[in-house]
Write a protein that holds these residues in place. Structure first.
Motif, short mmCIF file in Angstrom:
data_model
loop_
_atom_site.label_atom_id
_atom_site.label_comp_id
_atom_site.label_asym_id
_atom_site.label_seq_id
_atom_site.Cartn_x
_atom_site.Cartn_y
_atom_site.Cartn_z
N LEU A 147 18.01 -11.55 18.25
CA LEU A 147 17.05 -12.00 17.24
C LEU A 147 16.89 -10.97 16.14
CD1 LEU A 147 14.79 -13.93 16.25
CD2 LEU A 147 13.22 -12.62 17.69
N LEU A 148 16.68 -9.71 16.52
CA LEU A 148 16.43 -8.67 15.53
C LEU A 148 17.65 -8.37 14.67
CD1 LEU A 148 14.18 -6.15 17.50
CD2 LEU A 148 13.51 -8.03 15.99
N LEU A 149 18.84 -8.41 15.28
CA LEU A 149 20.06 -8.17 14.50
C LEU A 149 20.27 -9.29 13.47
CD1 LEU A 149 22.52 -6.94 17.29
CD2 LEU A 149 21.54 -5.59 15.42
N GLN A 150 19.90 -10.48 13.83
CA GLN A 150 20.02 -11.60 12.89
C GLN A 150 19.04 -11.47 11.73
OE1 GLN A 150 19.29 -15.43 14.71
NE2 GLN A 150 19.02 -16.46 12.75
N LEU A 151 17.78 -11.14 12.04
CA LEU A 151 16.77 -11.06 10.99
C LEU A 151 16.90 -9.80 10.15
CD1 LEU A 151 13.61 -12.33 12.92
CD2 LEU A 151 15.10 -13.61 11.38
N ALA A 152 17.51 -8.74 10.71
CA ALA A 152 17.68 -7.49 9.96
C ALA A 152 18.95 -7.47 9.14
CB ALA A 152 17.68 -6.30 10.92
N ASN A 153 19.70 -8.54 9.16
CA ASN A 153 20.93 -8.62 8.38
C ASN A 153 20.62 -8.51 6.89
OD1 ASN A 153 23.15 -10.31 6.83
ND2 ASN A 153 24.04 -9.73 8.80
N ARG A 154 21.52 -7.87 6.17
CA ARG A 154 21.28 -7.62 4.74
C ARG A 154 21.13 -8.90 3.92
NH1 ARG A 154 24.20 -2.81 1.36
NH2 ARG A 154 23.11 -3.11 -0.61
N SER A 155 21.60 -10.01 4.44
CA SER A 155 21.51 -11.28 3.70
C SER A 155 20.19 -12.00 3.92
CB SER A 155 22.66 -12.21 4.12
OG SER A 155 22.57 -12.52 5.51
N THR A 156 19.36 -11.51 4.84
CA THR A 156 18.11 -12.19 5.18
C THR A 156 17.13 -12.16 4.01
OG1 THR A 156 18.34 -11.68 7.54
CG2 THR A 156 16.13 -12.20 6.74
N ARG A 157 16.57 -13.30 3.72
CA ARG A 157 15.53 -13.44 2.71
C ARG A 157 14.39 -14.26 3.32
NH1 ARG A 157 18.57 -10.32 1.02
NH2 ARG A 157 19.35 -9.99 -1.11
N PRO A 158 13.16 -14.00 2.92
CA PRO A 158 12.72 -12.98 1.96
C PRO A 158 12.82 -11.57 2.54
CG PRO A 158 10.83 -14.10 2.90
CD PRO A 158 12.02 -14.84 3.39
N LEU A 159 12.76 -10.59 1.66
CA LEU A 159 12.96 -9.21 2.07
C LEU A 159 11.91 -8.72 3.05
CD1 LEU A 159 14.05 -7.41 -1.24
CD2 LEU A 159 15.48 -8.17 0.65
N GLU A 160 10.70 -9.25 2.97
CA GLU A 160 9.64 -8.79 3.87
C GLU A 160 9.94 -9.17 5.32
OE1 GLU A 160 6.01 -6.68 4.55
OE2 GLU A 160 7.61 -6.70 3.04
N VAL A 161 10.59 -10.31 5.53
CA VAL A 161 11.02 -10.68 6.89
C VAL A 161 12.04 -9.67 7.40
CG1 VAL A 161 12.27 -12.40 8.26
CG2 VAL A 161 10.54 -13.14 6.61
N ARG A 162 13.00 -9.32 6.54
CA ARG A 162 14.02 -8.34 6.95
C ARG A 162 13.37 -6.99 7.23
NH1 ARG A 162 18.31 -5.82 3.17
NH2 ARG A 162 17.79 -7.54 1.80
N ARG A 163 12.44 -6.59 6.40
CA ARG A 163 11.79 -5.29 6.60
C ARG A 163 11.03 -5.24 7.92
NH1 ARG A 163 7.21 -2.07 5.31
NH2 ARG A 163 5.92 -3.85 4.70
N MET A 164 10.33 -6.32 8.25
CA MET A 164 9.59 -6.35 9.51
C MET A 164 10.54 -6.33 10.71
SD MET A 164 6.36 -6.19 9.13
CE MET A 164 6.59 -5.13 7.70
N ALA A 165 11.68 -6.99 10.60
CA ALA A 165 12.67 -6.95 11.67
C ALA A 165 13.22 -5.53 11.85
CB ALA A 165 13.80 -7.93 11.38
N ILE A 166 13.42 -4.84 10.75
CA ILE A 166 13.88 -3.45 10.80
C ILE A 166 12.84 -2.57 11.48
CG2 ILE A 166 14.33 -1.42 9.34
CD1 ILE A 166 15.69 -3.39 7.36
N ASN A 167 11.56 -2.78 11.16
CA ASN A 167 10.49 -2.05 11.84
C ASN A 167 10.50 -2.31 13.34
OD1 ASN A 167 9.52 -0.82 9.53
ND2 ASN A 167 7.96 -2.37 9.15
#
Length: 431
Positions: A147-167
């Motif tokens: 799940l986290l690798l999918q949401l942290a992918n550079r193509s994920t939008r919006p950016l805030e979703v990606r940032r939270m996954a990175i956290n």
């Protein structure tokens, strides 16, 4: 299975604790006659004073009684984040309770129809839940990892979703040790992809810090900052990543440590701190021609000098000045520097042998250029950075960065570098 009965039980429990905390409030009776959807959100927003055991009861009841589609779900996720981050010790959660919480969040995050705003709230709650809690979370991998690798992918939008996954990646790795060893390499590559690009050169394929990141966008800066923070946790758990052929992580960290470190940026931060007139114009405090030593003059009250400046330094546009003077930009840049410094400290603690040959990237072999640019005829340091025409150095940040937390991070990083290199320094002294 969520039923109307479990939802009603959750509402009754939240209302009970609300009335217990605010027993003297005249507003309590207004909640009694309303339906649960109309009151749960209000109750959750006001339950900060509830004690830890009661908070856990509410969280467990909410995970059992709420569906992702319920209108109170966003408020519940916000309440869960605040509780896990500030009010309760995660060690207070029994394994069965943790199971209920993480299953509720994973089920919601895996639904493709979950709204982006709710997904952000759920990821924020998830990050607080798993922080330093690998002992309970490990049984849910690889579900969590996928799940986290999918949401942290550079193509994920919006950016805030990606940032939270990175956290979430960073928090799940914090103090995880060998429990998550099979996942560090994948996390490492996913994190790097958010701040790096692949470069094909004569020496092979290498990831390098991306020059295409639009740092005028606050959302992009926040992603970069969160990525560096997460990298710190991952690097702390797996020392082999420092020598991973995928990239030169030390070079990448160096680039972000010195992001926006320049006379232009630092003087813009200094001017932002100066008092203003009612019309909003900066009041420039002219340096008085006195016998005071330059080192005694506040950096906030001294005009920038032009010693050692290159032609580009004196031809900056008004637009560039305005960008550098943006307080949000200054705060974001400072956070990037701090998180990059934390990465360097993590490398120093886990892989001091690999870092030692690269010390000159952070501590130059000679300070002659720096001293000639930044001292007066008596050898006293000027209170503001005078020139960009000198080697990059941690001591530049230590002496001149206007942000106290950046200077503190530099001190901690230098301690980590020196503490982890005692044997190398002793060999050098013998020679």
């Amino acid at each position: 299975m969520v039923t109307q009965k479990s939802l009603q039980q959750f509402h009754t429990l939240a209302l009970h604790f609300y009335c217990h905390v605010f027993s003297d409030s005249d507003d309590n009776h207004h909640h009694d006659n309303k339906s649960p959807p109309a009151t749960i959100t209000v109750l959750l927003n006001d339950l900060d004073a509830v004690e830890a055991p009661q908070v856990i009861d509410i969280i467990i009841a909410g995970c059992k009684g709420l569906t992702i589609d319920h209108e109170a779900c966003p408020a519940f996720c916000k309440f869960m984040f605040k509780a896990c981050a500030k009010q309760i010790r995660l060690t207070s959660l029994r394994s069965s309770q943790f199971e209920i919480c993480i299953t509720f969040l994973l089920d919601g995050l895996e639904r493709t129809e979950t709204a982006a705003e709710l997904r952000v709230d759920m990821l924020r709650a998830f990050s607080a839940l798993v922080f330093e809690n690998a002992s309970n979370a490990v049984k849910h991998y690889p579900r969590v990892s996928n799940l986290l690798l999918q949401l942290a992918n550079r193509s994920t939008r919006p950016l805030e979703v990606r940032r939270m996954a990175i956290n979430c990646i960073g928090n799940s790795c914090a103090n995880a040790g060998s429990k998550l060893q099979p996942y560090y390499a994948s996390y490492y590559q996913a994190l790097l992809a958010n701040v790096c690009v692949v470069e094909h050169g004569s020496h092979g394929t290498m990831m390098v810090a991306s020059s295409s990141l639009d740092f005028t966008d606050s959302a992009v800066r926040k992603v970069a900052s969160s990525t560096l923070r997460a990298l710190q946790f991952v690097l702390s758990q797996d020392r082999t990543l420092v020598t991973n052929p995928l990239c030169d992580i030390i070079q990448i960290v160096q680039k972000f440590i010195f992001t926006s470190v320049s006379t232009q940026a630092y003087n813009a931060m200094r001017e932002e701190a100066l008092p203003t007139t009612p019309r909003g114009r900066v009041v420039r405090l002219q340096q008085q021609q006195t016998n005071r030593r330059p080192s005694q003059i506040s950096w906030r009250s001294m005009e920038p000098r032009t010693i050692g400046l290159t032609s580009s330094d004196s031809e900056l546009s008004d637009t560039a000045d305005t960008t550098m003077a943006n307080p949000r930009r200054q705060r974001d840049d400072a956070k990037i520097r701090i998180n990059a410094l934390l990465c360097l400290a993590a490398i120093a603690k886990t892989s001091s042998r690999a870092l030692y040959p690269h010390w000159q990237k952070f501590i130059p072999d000679t300070f002659s250029i720096f001293l000639s640019n930044n001292t007066d005829q008596h050898g006293n340091l000027f209170p503001t950075l005078q020139s960009d025409n000198q080697p990059l150095s941690l001591f530049t940040l230590l002496l001149y960065d206007p942000t106290v937390t950046v200077r503190t991070a530099v001190c901690n990083t230098l301690i980590a570098m020196l503490d982890g290199s005692k044997q190398y320094l002793s060999v050098a002294s013998e020679r």
